[in-house]
Design a protein around this motif. Structure first.
Motif, PDB file in Angstrom:
ATOM      1  N   ALA A  79      76.837  32.361  40.717  1.00  0.00           N
ATOM      2  CA  ALA A  79      77.946  32.945  39.959  1.00  0.00           C
ATOM      3  C   ALA A  79      79.203  32.112  40.138  1.00  0.00           C
ATOM      4  O   ALA A  79      79.968  31.912  39.182  1.00  0.00           O
ATOM      5  CB  ALA A  79      78.187  34.385  40.420  1.00  0.00           C
ATOM      6  N   ARG A 134      82.286  35.642  44.241  1.00  0.00           N
ATOM      7  CA  ARG A 134      81.950  34.925  43.010  1.00  0.00           C
ATOM      8  C   ARG A 134      83.067  33.984  42.573  1.00  0.00           C
ATOM      9  O   ARG A 134      82.856  33.122  41.719  1.00  0.00           O
ATOM     10  CB  ARG A 134      81.682  35.927  41.877  1.00  0.00           C
ATOM     11  CG  ARG A 134      80.623  36.971  42.189  1.00  0.00           C
ATOM     12  CD  ARG A 134      80.528  37.995  41.070  1.00  0.00           C
ATOM     13  NE  ARG A 134      79.688  39.117  41.426  1.00  0.00           N
ATOM     14  CZ  ARG A 134      80.105  40.210  42.070  1.00  0.00           C
ATOM     15  NH1 ARG A 134      81.380  40.313  42.428  1.00  0.00           N
ATOM     16  NH2 ARG A 134      79.272  41.188  42.353  1.00  0.00           N
ATOM     17  N   SER A 136      77.648  34.614  46.200  1.00  0.00           N
ATOM     18  CA  SER A 136      76.770  34.273  45.087  1.00  0.00           C
ATOM     19  C   SER A 136      77.147  32.864  44.625  1.00  0.00           C
ATOM     20  O   SER A 136      78.084  32.682  43.841  1.00  0.00           O
ATOM     21  CB  SER A 136      76.927  35.275  43.935  1.00  0.00           C
ATOM     22  OG  SER A 136      76.184  34.837  42.814  1.00  0.00           O
ATOM     23  N   PRO A 187      79.326  40.444  46.411  1.00  0.00           N
ATOM     24  CA  PRO A 187      79.418  39.111  46.992  1.00  0.00           C
ATOM     25  C   PRO A 187      80.524  38.273  46.338  1.00  0.00           C
ATOM     26  O   PRO A 187      80.953  38.566  45.224  1.00  0.00           O
ATOM     27  CB  PRO A 187      78.041  38.499  46.715  1.00  0.00           C
ATOM     28  CG  PRO A 187      77.591  39.191  45.468  1.00  0.00           C
ATOM     29  CD  PRO A 187      78.115  40.588  45.579  1.00  0.00           C
TER      30      PRO A 187
END
Length: 257
Positions: A61, A179, A58, A177
Motif C-alpha cells: 500500500a 500505509r 503494509s 497498518p
C-alpha cells in the motif's frame, strides 16, 4: 500530568526521543522546563532495529500510495506516534501534547494551548507546527496574538500537536497498518469524521538547524515514475476531499456561537 489554568484541562505531554539521542533529550527537557510543562519521554521505535516484513506496515500500500519504498526510520517515527496515543489512552488525561525532539516553543506556548483547549469543542486534533508555509483561515481569536484556524490544504510535519481521546482512539485503531508517512496519515482525520484546527501564528516551530532523523537519503528509496499512475489520482482525491470536508467544518465553526 499538567493542569492548564484557564481551561482546567488535564494535559499529558509526550516527547518522542531515540534512546541513542541523549543530547536531544536533554535539550528538550530544558525547553519543557522553560515553559513549565512536565513531560514523559516515549522511547522512540528505532527503525534500524526493525525487521521487515512487519505486521504494522503494509509495504505494498505504501508503494502504491506513496510512489517509493519505506524508509525504516520513517516506520520507527510512525509507530512512535502511535505509542504516544496508546500511553495517553491508558492515562486519565483530557488531552495529549505529542512532541518530536527538534521543536522549539514560543514564550506564550502554554497560554496558547490552554486557550485552545478551552475551545476544544471545535477540534479533535490541534496542529501546532508545520515544516512548510503556515496558513489557514482564522475563525476564532484566542488572544491578541493567536487564533484558531482551519487549513484547507495539506501541511507537512508532525513536530507538535494535541489530540483528544477521540483522535487518539482513531490513531490506534485506524492508522495501522502503516500505509503513508505519518505526517500525511494524520492529516487525513477528516475522512474519519474528525476535526483538525491550527493555532496561528504557530506557537512552536520545527524549523531549525537540527538534522532530520527520518527521511535520510530519500532519493535512494524512490521507485520508477510509472508508480505515480496510482499516486497522483490518490493525491488528487485527498486534496479535493480535504477542501470539501474542512470547508464544511469551517462553515460550522463560523456559525457556532
Amino acid at each position: 500530568m499538567n493542569r492548564l489554568p484557564t481551561s482546567g484541562a488535564k494535559l499529558a505531554c509526550y516527547l518522542i526521543n531515540l534512546e541513542r539521542a541523549p543530547d536531544r533529550r536533554a535539550l528538550m527537557a530544558d525547553r519543557f522546563r522553560a515553559i513549565g510543562l512536565d513531560h514523559d519521554v516515549v522511547k522512540a521505535v528505532d527503525g534500524k532495529l526493525l525487521q521487515f516484513p512487519a505486521p504494522e506496515v503494509s509495504e505494498l500500500a505504501f508503494k502504491l500510495l506513496h510512489g517509493r519504498r519505506i524508509i525504516p526510520a520513517e516506520v520507527g517515527c510512525y509507530l512512535s506516534h502511535i505509542e504516544c496515543a496508546r500511553q495517553f489512552l491508558a492515562s486519565d488525561a483530557d488531552y495529549a501534547l505529542i512532541v518530536e525532539d527538534d521543536v522549539t516553543f514560543a514564550s506564550d506556548f502554554v497560554e496558547a494551548i490552554d486557550l485552545a483547549c478551552a475551545e476544544g469543542r471545535h477540534w479533535d486534533l490541534l496542529r501546532l507546527t508545520t515544516v512548510n508555509r503556515e496558513g489557514g483561515i482564522k475563525f476564532k481569536s484566542l488572544s491578541a496574538m493567536r487564533s484558531l484556524a482551519v487549513a484547507l490544504t495539506r501541511k507537512k510535519g508532525s513536530g507538535a500537536y494535541i489530540v483528544n481521546r477521540r483522535a487518539a482512539t482513531w490513531m490506534t485503531e485506524s492508522l495501522l497498518p502503516m500505509r503513508l508517512s505519518y505526517d500525511i496519515a494524520y492529516d487525513l482525520e477528516y475522512l474519519s469524521g474528525l476535526r483538525a484546527c491550527w493555532v496561528l501564528p504557530q506557537p512552536a516551530s520545527q524549523l531549525n538547524d537540527m538534522e532530520t532523523q527520518v527521511q535520510i537519503n530519500i532519493r535512494a528509496y524512490k521507485l520508477p515514475r510509472y508508480r505515480y499512475f496510482t499516486v497522483l489520482p490518490y493525491r488528487a482525491f485527498l486534496e479535493t476531499t480535504r477542501v470539501l470536508f474542512r470547508g464544511f467544518q469551517l462553515g460550522r465553526s463560523l456559525l457556532r456561537p
